[in-house]
Design an enzyme around this catalytic site. Structure first.
Site, PDB file in Angstrom:
ATOM      1  N   CYS A   1       0.789  -8.988  -8.119  1.00 43.96           N
ATOM      2  CA  CYS A   1      -0.014 -10.211  -8.114  1.00 43.96           C
ATOM      3  C   CYS A   1      -1.486  -9.891  -8.400  1.00 43.96           C
ATOM      4  CB  CYS A   1       0.204 -10.974  -6.815  1.00 43.96           C
ATOM      5  SG  CYS A   1      -0.250 -12.716  -6.970  1.00 43.96           S
TER       6      CYS A   1
ATOM      7  N   HIS B   1       6.116 -11.256  -5.652  1.00 40.10           N
ATOM      8  CA  HIS B   1       5.853 -10.345  -4.528  1.00 40.10           C
ATOM      9  C   HIS B   1       7.142  -9.738  -3.968  1.00 40.10           C
ATOM     10  CE1 HIS B   1       1.579 -11.288  -3.575  1.00 40.10           C
ATOM     11  NE2 HIS B   1       1.856 -12.422  -4.183  1.00 40.10           N
TER      12      HIS B   1
ATOM     13  N   GLU C   1       7.348  -7.283  -1.952  1.00 36.62           N
ATOM     14  CA  GLU C   1       7.127  -6.871  -0.556  1.00 36.62           C
ATOM     15  C   GLU C   1       7.294  -8.033   0.413  1.00 36.62           C
ATOM     16  OE1 GLU C   1       4.829  -7.666  -2.643  1.00 36.62           O
ATOM     17  OE2 GLU C   1       3.073  -8.499  -1.620  1.00 36.62           O
TER      18      GLU C   1
HETATM   19  N1  LIG Z   1      -1.139 -13.532  -4.066  1.00 39.36           N
HETATM   20  C1  LIG Z   1      -2.089 -13.057  -4.832  1.00 39.36           C
HETATM   21  O1  LIG Z   1      -2.227 -11.859  -5.047  1.00 39.36           O
HETATM   22  C2  LIG Z   1      -3.057 -14.048  -5.415  1.00 39.36           C
HETATM   23  C3  LIG Z   1      -3.521 -13.574  -6.749  1.00 39.36           C
HETATM   24  C4  LIG Z   1      -4.730 -14.292  -7.326  1.00 39.36           C
HETATM   25  N2  LIG Z   1      -5.859 -14.161  -6.537  1.00 39.36           N
HETATM   26  C5  LIG Z   1      -4.361 -15.684  -7.766  1.00 39.36           C
HETATM   27  O2  LIG Z   1      -4.359 -16.588  -6.941  1.00 39.36           O
HETATM   28  O3  LIG Z   1      -4.058 -15.852  -8.904  1.00 39.36           O
END
Ligand SMILES: NC(=O)CC[C@H](N)C(=O)O
Length: 221
Positions: free
Chosen positions: A86, A193, A195
């Site tokens: 992410c 994600h 994790e």
């Molecule tokens: N969950 C995250 O890593 C968010 C990623 C990023 N800051 C976004 O909102 O696009």
């Protein structure tokens, strides 16, 4: 086998990523972004999700210029493994370790839900799954819309570097791309994600196989 998880101001998935690595059997050191070296003997660098530096400028852009990034690039250049999840994927594109960019979601909204993914390209990150199998992982981002020019997208596909593709594109990503590999297949950036889907308490363990296979592959290497 040893992993390092890089921590930026605004990271919020650093401990989750460390837990997933540890549960898979990896030893983990947390590394502050102001450090300039990785701990000795690190095989895998994890760049976690979150909102590094408040997502100011562009997501990942300030983190990509943090003092530790020189060591992360040197690690990748030596053939070391890197997993960016992410915000970590956003940091990897901003450093140039992976091509393309993550733009604002096509619907201009933050999306937080579980999505379907098809596992595609071979790598230590994906080979815990049958090629072509479908899994479900959570996404949580506002800038997950993968963009690259046509030549780059064609090259990624020709070189079989699309690791994960959305089965029902949630954010407008080019060619449904959810995760890509570097040319040597050792750097993976992915918006979903794993994790957050790797323990019984998460209600979904589709991410666990990524970490289990990664740990096994690194131990065997
Ligand atoms: N969950 C995250 O890593 C968010 C990623 C990023 N800051 C976004 O909102 O696009």
């Amino acid at each position: 086998m040893k992993a390092a998880v890089i921590v930026f101001p605004g990271s919020n998935c650093d401990r989750d990523l460390a837990c997933a690595f540890r549960n898979a059997g990896l030893q983990v050191d947390m590394v502050w972004h102001k450090d300039t070296a990785l701990p000795a003997g690190v095989d895998l660098v994890g760049i976690p999700g979150g909102f590094s530096f408040g997502d100011y400028l562009r997501c990942g852009a300030i983190a990509a210029n943090a003092p530790i990034i020189g060591a992360v690039k040197a690690h990748a250049d030596r053939g070391g493994y890197v997993l960016g999840v992410c915000n970590g994927f956003q940091v990897l594109t901003e450093t140039g370790l992976l091509p393309g960019a993550l733009l604002r979601n096509a619907g201009l909204k933050y999306i937080c839900r579980t999505v379907g993914l098809r596992v595609e390209a071979p790598s230590v990150f994906t080979e815990g799954y049958e090629a072509g199998s479908e899994i479900a992982l959570p996404i949580a981002h506002h800038d997950g819309n993968y963009y690259a020019d046509t030549a780059t997208l064609d090259a990624l596909e020709a070189e079989d570097r699309v690791a994960f593709r959305y089965t029902d594109n949630p954010n407008g990503s080019a060619r449904d791309i959810a995760g890509i590999l570097s040319g040597n297949r050792r750097v993976l950036g992915m918006m979903p994600h794993p994790e957050r889907a790797s323990e019984a308490a998460h209600g979904n363990q589709d991410g666990a196989r990524l970490f289990a296979h990664l740990a096994t592959a690194l131990t065997a290497a």
